[in-house]
Design an enzyme around this catalytic site. Structure first.
Site, short mmCIF file in Angstrom:
data_model
loop_
_atom_site.label_atom_id
_atom_site.label_comp_id
_atom_site.label_asym_id
_atom_site.label_seq_id
_atom_site.Cartn_x
_atom_site.Cartn_y
_atom_site.Cartn_z
N CYS A 97 0.91 -1.10 -0.29
CA CYS A 97 0.01 -0.15 -0.69
C CYS A 97 0.86 0.78 0.64
CB CYS A 97 -0.86 -0.24 1.23
SG CYS A 97 -1.68 1.31 0.90
N THR A 114 1.19 -11.31 5.01
CA THR A 114 2.49 -11.19 4.32
C THR A 114 1.53 -10.51 2.29
OG1 THR A 114 1.65 -13.56 3.68
CG2 THR A 114 3.41 -12.95 4.37
N ALA A 155 -7.18 -1.51 2.32
CA ALA A 155 -5.79 -1.70 3.45
C ALA A 155 -6.45 -1.90 3.93
CB ALA A 155 -5.13 -0.83 2.77
N HIS A 184 -25.23 23.16 3.89
CA HIS A 184 -25.56 24.71 1.89
C HIS A 184 -24.21 25.42 2.04
CE1 HIS A 184 -27.66 25.69 -1.54
NE2 HIS A 184 -26.78 26.61 -1.20
P1 FAD Z 1 1.29 -5.85 2.03
O1 FAD Z 1 0.66 -3.92 2.04
O2 FAD Z 1 1.26 -6.47 0.67
O3 FAD Z 1 1.70 -5.66 2.62
C1 FAD Z 1 2.66 -7.52 2.87
C2 FAD Z 1 4.02 -6.75 3.02
O4 FAD Z 1 4.76 -8.56 3.33
C3 FAD Z 1 4.83 -6.43 2.25
O5 FAD Z 1 5.76 -5.35 2.78
C4 FAD Z 1 6.04 -7.72 1.74
O6 FAD Z 1 7.20 -7.16 1.43
C5 FAD Z 1 5.97 -8.36 2.48
N1 FAD Z 1 5.69 -9.55 3.29
C6 FAD Z 1 6.06 -10.93 1.99
N2 FAD Z 1 5.97 -11.97 2.49
C7 FAD Z 1 6.98 -12.05 3.53
C8 FAD Z 1 8.41 -13.06 3.90
N3 FAD Z 1 8.02 -13.52 3.49
N4 FAD Z 1 8.98 -12.29 5.10
C9 FAD Z 1 8.67 -11.16 4.99
N5 FAD Z 1 8.02 -10.08 4.58
C10 FAD Z 1 7.29 -10.33 3.84
N6 FAD Z 1 -6.42 -0.73 -1.42
C11 FAD Z 1 -7.25 0.72 -0.91
O7 FAD Z 1 -7.77 0.29 0.55
N7 FAD Z 1 -7.30 1.91 -1.14
C12 FAD Z 1 -6.25 1.94 -2.25
O8 FAD Z 1 -6.44 3.30 -2.40
C13 FAD Z 1 -5.72 1.10 -3.06
N8 FAD Z 1 -4.60 1.03 -3.66
C14 FAD Z 1 -3.87 0.76 -4.49
C15 FAD Z 1 -3.54 0.53 -5.52
C16 FAD Z 1 -2.19 -0.71 -6.36
C17 FAD Z 1 -1.95 0.06 -7.33
C18 FAD Z 1 -2.21 -1.60 -5.50
C19 FAD Z 1 -1.83 -2.99 -6.57
C20 FAD Z 1 -2.82 -1.79 -4.38
C21 FAD Z 1 -3.88 -0.94 -4.22
N9 FAD Z 1 -4.72 -0.34 -2.43
C22 FAD Z 1 -5.30 -0.55 -2.60
C23 FAD Z 1 -4.57 -2.75 -2.21
C24 FAD Z 1 -3.41 -2.25 -0.55
O9 FAD Z 1 -2.08 -2.20 -1.13
C25 FAD Z 1 -3.49 -3.38 -0.14
O10 FAD Z 1 -4.57 -4.28 0.07
C26 FAD Z 1 -3.27 -3.48 1.03
O11 FAD Z 1 -1.62 -3.13 1.26
C27 FAD Z 1 -3.16 -5.06 2.18
O12 FAD Z 1 -2.43 -5.15 3.22
P2 FAD Z 1 -1.52 -6.63 3.92
O13 FAD Z 1 -1.17 -5.99 5.15
O14 FAD Z 1 -2.79 -7.49 3.93
O15 FAD Z 1 -0.66 -6.64 2.90
#
Ligand code: FAD
Ligand code: NAI
EC number: 1.8.1.4
Length: 469
Positions: free
Chosen positions: A44, A146, A324, A448
């Protein structure tokens, strides 16, 4: 093995993982986070929500200066694109956000390990560092956060040069003449808009018969019309079967989704945006026996626990919307449950926003879902053409639609196309969270002239008594 014993080790520092870590630390737990990236914040903050919004805002300003300010009596001449300057803005926004998470980790005394985390056994996370060295970290609980990565498309190999994922599409060094976007979902429309505003000819190829196919049907149709007027082209009910790069050009073979004659579509850059898949590889899940579902998402119970006691999962890596704020909510509730508190998430009140111009925002059920569930509902709709503030902004595209239970009047869903729809939807999310009726909103005074008056009018329209329509 390290002698430090943690209460919680989180693998992944995205919005799910870093928020869970902060909340757990606030609740008195000793917390560590393992992140393979050099910077915190996950997809994100590094390559997703934040950089894409920085580019959306910047490209919107460029487009406004070039095409729209004249209508307000503001003369602007010599408007030019400084793409490196725009990318610098994006990079600075990313940097300030990811360093903000660093600060929060220090403030909350969260231990950080940089490296690839894997689960050796329940209670032991192995960190593999860049130099290949490993360290075992002992912990009472493990949280898998992840996230996700790009879903691949057979026959179309992403090289992040000519055929890019969103990672490449937020970092192009020139404006492509012709950009073909595969997938008319959120990423396709947001990043397609960025490059269209900067001068690219954008064609979106979508498998289904409409863009944003999971959103309310009326919203999808109207957005396709509005974006078509802006200059984006759409090839719906179409699939890409292969992509071949010949020098500077990518030749895509496309055909009707149901099958048919093949055609060729040429592009300078192709963006593959057909969805994301949970990221579970390299975690050692098979060895410890953590079960995945049919879509390879980590299976969890109502307390986010996997089938292995002491191992939990949240965010994009589990079922549900890949957003996110959904990951963040899960992070908070997970930590509170782990601390012995009760926690609950109302998944029906989680909004979704597409940051195009105009924005699209939704919360709760679509008309299609209510019909499929056999729920009797009333719909109230109000267009921005009849809203004074929207007229003053030259932002009359779109509407507010409220869906309320036919018997109880309780709000079941809301859908907005319009300027600031992403901000406005929160009122309706709160209404769903509080179990409010359309009448509650209709009886609430809205300042308004504001765009939010369209929400009040849509609520009045549920019973056919909108004032300004
Ligand atoms: P992530 O943010 O994917 O974080 C996971 C982390 O785990 C990463 O940093 C990765 O490096 C790390 N990781 C993975 N495996 C390992 C491992 N084995 N060891 C150590 N580290 C590891 N959502 C919104 O709500 N609003 C938006 O405007 C929006 N815009 C987006 C735009 C784009 C271009 C993209 C691709 C996504 C967007 N999203 C948006 C979606 C949002 O980014 C995700 O839903 C959110 O990041 C999910 O959070 P998370 O913590 O589950 O995973
Ligand atoms: P998406 O699921 O939003 O859209 C993918 C689109 O591709 C769908 O319309 C689908 O029908 C289409 N598609 C699938 N296979 C296809 C094929 N073979 N050919 C043509 N079209 C095909 O996924 P997207 O846009 O990749 O985004 C991934 C995730 O990131 C989403 O789940 C979204 O929630 C999240 N995200 C959220 C944002 C936001 O909240 N503003 C912004 C960007 C991403």
């Amino acid at each position: 093995m390290a002698d430090t014993q943690f209460d919680l080790v989180v693998i992944g520092a995205g919005p799910g993982g870093y928020v869970a870590a902060i909340r757990a630390a606030q609740l008195g737990m000793r917390v560590a986070v393992v992140e393979k990236r050099k910077t915190l914040g996950g997809t994100c903050l590094n390559v997703g929500c934040i950089p894409s919004k920085a580019l959306l805002v910047a490209s919107e300003k460029f487009s406004e200066a070039k095409h729209h300010l004249g209508a307000f009596g503001v003369k602007v001449s010599g408007v030019e694109l400084d793409l490196p300057g725009m990318m610098k803005h994006k990079d600075e926004v990313v940097k300030s956000n990811v360093t903000g998470v660093d600060f929060l980790f220090k403030k909350n005394k969260i231990t950080r390990f940089t490296g690839l985390g894997s689960i050796k056994a329940a209670g032991i996370v192995t960190v593999t560092k860049d130099d290949g060295s490993t360290e075992d970290v002992a912990t009472k609980n493990i949280l898998i956060a992840t996230g996700s990565d790009v879903a691949p498309l057979p026959g179309v190999t992403i090289d992040e040069k000519r055929i890019v994922s969103s990672d490449g599409a937020i970092a192009l060094d020139t404006v492509p003449g012709r950009l073909v976007v595969i997938g008319g979902g959120v990423i396709g429309l947001e990043l397609g808009s960025v490059w269209q505003r900067l001068g690219a000819q954008v064609t979106v190829v979508e498998f289904f018969d409409r863009i944003l196919p999971t959103m309310d049907g009326e919203v999808s149709k109207q957005m396709q019309r509005i974006m078509g007027k802006q200059g984006l082209s759409f090839k719906t009910s179409t699939k890409v079967t292969s992509a071949v790069t010949e020098g500077e050009v990518v030749k895509l073979t496309i055909e009707a989704a149901a099958g048919g004659n093949a055609e060729t579509l040429e592009a300078d850059i192709v963006l593959v945006a057909i969805g994301r898949r949970p990221f579970t590889s390299g975690l050692g899940l098979e060895a410890v026996g953590v079960a995945l579902d049919e879509r390879r998402r980590v299976k969890i119970d109502h307390h986010f626990q996997t089938n292995v006691p002491g191992i939990y999962a949240i965010g994009d890596v589990v079922a549900g919307a890949m957003l996110a704020h959904k990951a963040e909510e899960e992070g908070v509730v997970f930590a509170e449950i782990l601390a012995g508190q009760t926690g609950h998430i109302n998944y029906d009140a989680i909004p979704g926003v597409v940051y195009t111009w105009p924005e699209v925002a939704s919360v709760g059920k679509t008309e299609e879902q209510l019909k499929a569930e056999g729920v009797a509902y009333k719909a109230g709709k109000f267009p921005f053409t009849a809203n004074g503030r929207a007229r003053s902004m030259n932002a009359t595209d779109g509407f507010v639609k409220i869906l309320a239970d036919a018997k109880t009047d309780r709000i079941l869903g809301a859908h907005i196309i319009g300027a600031s729809a992403g901000e406005m939807i929160e009122e309706l999310g709160l209404a769903i969270e509080f179990g409010a009726s359309a009448e509650d909103i209709a009886r609430t005074s809205h300042a308004h002239p504001t765009l939010t008056e369209a929400i009040k009018e849509a609520a009045l329209a549920v019973d056919g008594r909108a004032i300004h329509m």
